[in-house]
Design an enzyme around this catalytic site. Structure first.
Site, PDB file in Angstrom:
ATOM      1  N   ASP A  48       0.819  -1.216   0.000  1.00  0.00           N
ATOM      2  CA  ASP A  48       0.000   0.000   0.000  1.00  0.00           C
ATOM      3  C   ASP A  48       0.856   1.270   0.000  1.00  0.00           C
ATOM      4  O   ASP A  48       1.973   1.276   0.523  1.00  0.00           O
ATOM      5  CB  ASP A  48      -0.924  -0.014   1.232  1.00  0.00           C
ATOM      6  N   GLY A  49       0.310   2.322  -0.588  1.00  0.00           N
ATOM      7  CA  GLY A  49       0.962   3.636  -0.546  1.00  0.00           C
ATOM      8  C   GLY A  49       1.531   4.089  -1.877  1.00  0.00           C
ATOM      9  O   GLY A  49       2.227   5.101  -1.950  1.00  0.00           O
ATOM     10  N   THR A  94     -10.977  -6.893  -3.951  1.00  0.00           N
ATOM     11  CA  THR A  94     -12.340  -6.855  -4.506  1.00  0.00           C
ATOM     12  C   THR A  94     -12.958  -5.467  -4.301  1.00  0.00           C
ATOM     13  O   THR A  94     -13.958  -5.139  -4.935  1.00  0.00           O
ATOM     14  CB  THR A  94     -13.237  -7.930  -3.844  1.00  0.00           C
ATOM     15  N   GLU A  95     -12.361  -4.654  -3.435  1.00  0.00           N
ATOM     16  CA  GLU A  95     -12.852  -3.283  -3.210  1.00  0.00           C
ATOM     17  C   GLU A  95     -12.183  -2.295  -4.171  1.00  0.00           C
ATOM     18  O   GLU A  95     -12.663  -1.175  -4.346  1.00  0.00           O
ATOM     19  CB  GLU A  95     -12.569  -2.841  -1.764  1.00  0.00           C
ATOM     20  N   ASN A  96     -11.077  -2.698  -4.787  1.00  0.00           N
ATOM     21  CA  ASN A  96     -10.359  -1.762  -5.659  1.00  0.00           C
ATOM     22  C   ASN A  96     -11.112  -1.456  -6.964  1.00  0.00           C
ATOM     23  O   ASN A  96     -10.732  -0.539  -7.695  1.00  0.00           O
ATOM     24  CB  ASN A  96      -8.932  -2.257  -5.955  1.00  0.00           C
ATOM     25  N   ARG A 216       1.824  -4.756   6.894  1.00  0.00           N
ATOM     26  CA  ARG A 216       1.098  -3.688   6.196  1.00  0.00           C
ATOM     27  C   ARG A 216       2.033  -2.492   6.084  1.00  0.00           C
ATOM     28  O   ARG A 216       2.587  -2.043   7.088  1.00  0.00           O
ATOM     29  CB  ARG A 216      -0.163  -3.297   6.972  1.00  0.00           C
TER      30      ARG A 216
END
Ligand code: IPE
Ligand code: IPE
Ligand code: MG
Length: 268
Positions: A48-49, A94-96, A216
């Site tokens: 992430d990022g 699945t949220e992307n 993360r």
């Protein structure tokens, strides 16, 4: 002599196959000397990022995704060096799909390119590539590329690299429940036979082991629907580094933190 030097670069992997050894880091950095028992077997990483990394440089978000490729494959090298056996990389959730059509399109094409660019290198290193995710909605081109990479690397056993693309932890559980319900409806399974082991067998990758270290990046402290079933006893490590700035050293630092944790699994 040159021939000998070449031979020395190969190590014997699983099933007696010859594989290239991981490339040492350009800086000469070496993995921390930890007892084997303290090395996590399965590491899950939320990459992430990328967008923030690009924004800081006045670049489009897509430039951040592009810069993230080198980070992932440096982490793969570092994981091989230290002896991790399974690495799960969260590449598209699945949220992307909620993102702009332009970014989604870019990410689909980018995943195809990365797989095509990297599969031979992964194969040489003895890495088995596995796709973990839901087929619904995922672009056919991505599925086909994932299947080719899986086919090419299926005999490898040095490390498994789970490419989690169109992955969602809840969708994985929903799909498993639906498969199991169908077996019960067809009287092929008794409800009393449903166990944790059986549910695991119906996950996207039935062979996946429980996550030991959940890493993360980017400073966020949440799991964002990544491997909930497999991570119930994972050690969570949050690093304040944007994914494109991650290197194998970030992984090794996280493993050092992991090695100091006291895992009890409910025991006294
Ligand atoms: C991670 O970086 C890549 C994907 C989720 C595909 P982001 O694109 O989420 O980057 P940020 O969080 O906006 O900085
Ligand atoms: C998690 O990152 C998904 C991937 C890295 C593929 P997100 O950027 O989508 O997560 P949130 O929205 O910050 O939780
Ligand atoms: Mg993000």
């Amino acid at each position: 002599m040159a021939f000998r030097a070449r031979i020395a670069k190969f190590a014997i992997g699983g099933a007696g196959m010859k594989h290239r050894k991981p490339e040492p880091h350009w800086s000469g950095a070496k993995p921390p000397a930890l007892d084997k028992s303290l090395i996590p077997n399965h590491v899950a990483v939320v990459m992430d990022g990328n967008g923030r990394w690009a924004k800081q440089r006045g670049l489009p978000r897509t430039a951040g995704h592009e810069a993230g490729e080198a980070a992932l494959f440096d982490v793969v090298q570092g994981a091989l060096q230290i002896g991790v056996k399974e690495l799960s990389a969260y590449a598209f959730s699945t949220e992307n799909w909620k993102r702009s059509p332009e970014e989604v399109k870019f990410l689909m094409g980018f995943n195809v390119d990365v797989l095509r660019r990297r599969r031979d290198e992964m194969n040489d290193l003895g890495v088995k590539i596995k796709w973990v995710g839901r087929p619904n909605r995922l672009w056919k081109s991505v599925i086909s590329e994932l299947e080719q990479a899986e086919k090419l690397t299926k005999r490898n056993s040095v490390m498994t690299l789970n490419m989690c693309i169109n992955y969602g932890g809840r969708s994985e559980i929903v799909d498993a429940v639906s498969d199991i319900a169908e077996l019960v409806a067809k009287k092929k399974l008794k409800p009393s036979a449903i166990s944790e082991k059986l549910i695991s067998k119906h996950m996207y990758s039935p062979k996946m082991s429980d996550v030991d270290l959940f890493l993360r990046t980017s400073g966020e402290e949440r799991t964002s629907n990544f491997l909930p079933w497999q991570s119930v006893y994972a050690e969570l490590v949050f690093m304040d580094v944007l994914w494109p700035d991650v290197t194998r050293q970030t992984l090794w630092d996280a493993i050092e933190i992991y090695a100091k944790r006291n895992r009890r699994f409910g025991n006294a």
